[in-house]
Design an enzyme around this catalytic site. Structure first.
Site, PDB file in Angstrom:
ATOM      1  N   ARG A 104      31.902  77.334  44.015  1.00 43.49           N
ATOM      2  CA  ARG A 104      32.945  76.801  43.141  1.00 43.49           C
ATOM      3  C   ARG A 104      33.174  77.766  41.984  1.00 43.49           C
ATOM      4  NH1 ARG A 104      35.147  71.769  42.541  1.00 43.49           N
ATOM      5  NH2 ARG A 104      33.822  71.054  44.238  1.00 43.49           N
ATOM      6  N   THR A 108      38.071  77.997  37.431  1.00 46.50           N
ATOM      7  CA  THR A 108      39.138  77.175  38.035  1.00 46.50           C
ATOM      8  C   THR A 108      38.578  75.919  38.702  1.00 46.50           C
ATOM      9  OG1 THR A 108      38.962  78.263  40.180  1.00 46.50           O
ATOM     10  CG2 THR A 108      40.441  79.282  38.565  1.00 46.50           C
ATOM     11  N   ASP A 200      18.866  67.217  46.864  1.00 44.08           N
ATOM     12  CA  ASP A 200      19.596  68.431  47.260  1.00 44.08           C
ATOM     13  C   ASP A 200      19.134  68.847  48.656  1.00 44.08           C
ATOM     14  OD1 ASP A 200      21.033  71.110  45.692  1.00 44.08           O
ATOM     15  OD2 ASP A 200      20.076  71.361  47.642  1.00 44.08           O
TER      16      ASP A 200
END
Ligand code: URA
Length: 209
Positions: A104, A108, A200
């Site tokens: 990611r 943005t 995770d």
């Protein structure tokens, strides 16, 4: 609208409980993820087309069914998707495996592809995208879009656990994609972890943190 198929087979649900348990170490976690992926693969491949061929049994000649030459591709989303590959490959060893890695962009917040290696005839293959945790849906959504941009038209998404939010994102952007899950959990928390989830998945598979 794509279907959401929750596979509630007792073996899958039992193993998923062990996977969720924080006391399950990496080796068992890996083995269990592989086993659950294989069991889910049984359902994911249910609609594979068959053809009849002629064979000889020790008793006589007969016609019998085999999977027709459907071309398949397995696409794990890096890195946690890797944990699901071997289970599915055990069922369909002739499938080709492509890899998609995304991160990611911190500014943005858009997913950016940092790695992509796909079978050269990806557009001819039915694709099974693997992402154990469908959390915000951002990575799976982007990965599916990247595959479609490269010509893929027939895609299934297979996850161990999904959040309701993630399912909605995929249904909104890819209404042609069926989603296979072992569980749809309650919600996402403020850190975008699935609750109750399993933590995770990448860290637990590979023993990192
Ligand atoms: N990715 C994970 O591995 N776990 C979550 O709960 C959410 C995203």
């Amino acid at each position: 609208m794509g279907k959401v198929i929750t596979i509630d087979h007792p073996l899958i649900q039992h193993k998923l409980t062990l996977i969720r348990d924080k006391n399950t170490g990496s080796k068992d976690f890996r083995d269990l993820v592989k086993e659950v992926s294989l069991l889910m693969g049984y359902e994911v491949t249910r609609d594979l087309p068959l053809e009849e061929i002629e064979i000889e049994t020790p008793v006589c000649t007969t016609k019998s069914k085999v999977i027709s030459g459907k071309k398949l591709g397995i696409i794990p989303i890096l890195r946690a998707g890797l944990g699901m590959v071997d289970g599915i490959l055990q069922l369909i060893p002739a499938a080709k495996v492509g890899h998609v890695g995304l991160y990611r962009d911190p500014e943005t917040l858009e997913p950016v592809e940092y790695y992509c290696k796909l079978p050269s005839d990806v557009e001819e293959r039915d694709l099974i995208v693997l992402d154990p945790m469908l959390a915000t849906g951002g990575s799976a959504n982007a990965a599916i879009q990247f595959l479609k941009n490269r010509g893929a038209t027939n895609i299934k998404l297979v996850c161990l656990i999904a959040s309701p939010e993630g399912v909605k994102v995929i249904q909104k952007h890819h209404d042609d994609v069926d989603i296979y899950v072992a569980s749809i959990d309650e919600k996402l928390n403020d850190h975008a972890y699935i609750v109750p989830g399993l933590g995770d998945a990448g860290d637990r598979l590979f023993g990192t943190k």
